[in-house]
Structure formats: structure tokens, C-alpha cells
Design a protein around this motif. Sequence first.
Motif, short mmCIF file in Angstrom:
data_model
loop_
_atom_site.label_atom_id
_atom_site.label_comp_id
_atom_site.label_asym_id
_atom_site.label_seq_id
_atom_site.Cartn_x
_atom_site.Cartn_y
_atom_site.Cartn_z
N ASN A 27 0.84 -1.18 0.00
CA ASN A 27 0.00 0.00 0.00
C ASN A 27 0.88 1.24 0.00
OD1 ASN A 27 -1.71 2.20 1.17
ND2 ASN A 27 -3.21 0.56 1.03
N GLN A 30 0.52 5.46 4.95
CA GLN A 30 -0.50 5.87 5.90
C GLN A 30 -1.52 6.79 5.24
OE1 GLN A 30 -0.71 4.59 8.86
NE2 GLN A 30 1.23 3.54 8.86
N VAL A 31 -2.73 6.77 5.75
CA VAL A 31 -3.80 7.59 5.19
C VAL A 31 -3.43 9.06 5.21
CG1 VAL A 31 -6.20 8.33 5.53
CG2 VAL A 31 -5.61 5.91 5.71
N THR A 34 -1.12 9.70 2.19
CA THR A 34 -1.82 9.55 0.92
C THR A 34 -2.76 10.73 0.68
OG1 THR A 34 -1.73 7.17 1.25
CG2 THR A 34 -3.16 7.95 -0.49
N GLU A 60 -8.81 2.07 -1.57
CA GLU A 60 -8.52 0.71 -1.12
C GLU A 60 -8.20 0.61 0.36
OE1 GLU A 60 -5.37 -0.69 -3.63
OE2 GLU A 60 -6.64 -0.69 -5.41
N THR A 61 -7.86 1.71 1.01
CA THR A 61 -7.46 1.65 2.42
C THR A 61 -8.63 1.72 3.39
OG1 THR A 61 -7.06 4.03 2.55
CG2 THR A 61 -5.18 2.63 2.01
N TRP A 68 -11.95 5.36 7.20
CA TRP A 68 -10.54 5.11 6.95
C TRP A 68 -9.83 4.93 8.28
CZ3 TRP A 68 -13.45 7.56 3.39
CH2 TRP A 68 -13.20 7.30 2.04
N GLN A 72 -2.20 1.35 9.14
CA GLN A 72 -2.37 0.32 8.12
C GLN A 72 -2.13 -1.05 8.74
OE1 GLN A 72 -3.48 0.81 5.06
NE2 GLN A 72 -3.63 2.98 5.48
N PRO A 80 -6.10 -2.27 12.03
CA PRO A 80 -6.67 -0.99 11.62
C PRO A 80 -8.05 -0.77 12.25
CG PRO A 80 -6.05 -2.30 9.71
CD PRO A 80 -5.91 -3.17 10.90
#
Length: 133
Positions: A27, A30-31, A34, A60-61, A68, A72, A80
Motif C-alpha cells: 500500500n 498511511q492515510v 496519501t 482501497e485503504t 478510513w 495500516q 486498523p
Amino acid sequence: MLGGVVDLDRLVGVLTAQTVEKAEGRNLGQVHVTTEVLRSLAPLRIDAGLTDTVVRALLETRVAPGAWPEKQSGRKGIRPESSVAHTARAVIALDTYRECGGVVEGEEIDAALDAATAWLAEQHDRYYLVREN
């Protein structure tokens, strides 16, 4: 302008190397990382391949239809969990992308934003909890 004209193509290449290529099939990260990449890139280069990649990675996360996570799952011992702060970040980033004219995954983005808005409205604990890992 201080320092001259910015070469966006070169900067997109550098950002691609630091995110997509560094991830090597994992991935993107981290959100919070991103979402910041998407919020920064969408207004500058909505047409960049990296922009589409980041949108897909962010979608996708999700850990639930409208949520969210803070962390991850790729790290040992990390489970998560939905996060109000990170879901709000994702909403802002995806909305920025959409408002800049992004069309990749348009229907999925609309559904994700609707679900996230509903999920956020249901949350009663407005404090951001820091979890020990």
C-alpha cells in the motif's frame, strides 16, 4: 516568482519515486500521507498518472464503507480501526480531487463520500484518541 518556474513534470516524477516505487507492491502508506499527496497534486496535475494511483490507493485503504483507519494493517500487531480524523482527511482529499475535475473512480468516490459523511455524523466521540501500539 521566487526561484523561477517550477517543473511540475519533474516534481511528479520525484513524488512517484517517493511513493509508488518505494511501496513496491505494498500500500502507498498511511492515510495521512496519501491524503496530503492527493490534496497537493490534484490542483496542480489532475492528469498525472500518480493522481489516479493515489485515488485508487486511498479508496482501497478503507476499513469500512465510510471509514478510513489511523494505521495500516501491514505492520506486525497493528489492527486498523476506523478513525474520525483520518476519515475526515480522506473526505477532504477526495472532494478536492473531484472539485479539480477528477473523474477516475467517480461513482465509487461519490459512494465513499456519502458513506463517510454518514459515518462521521454518527460518531459521538469528537476527541482524537491516540492509541498505544
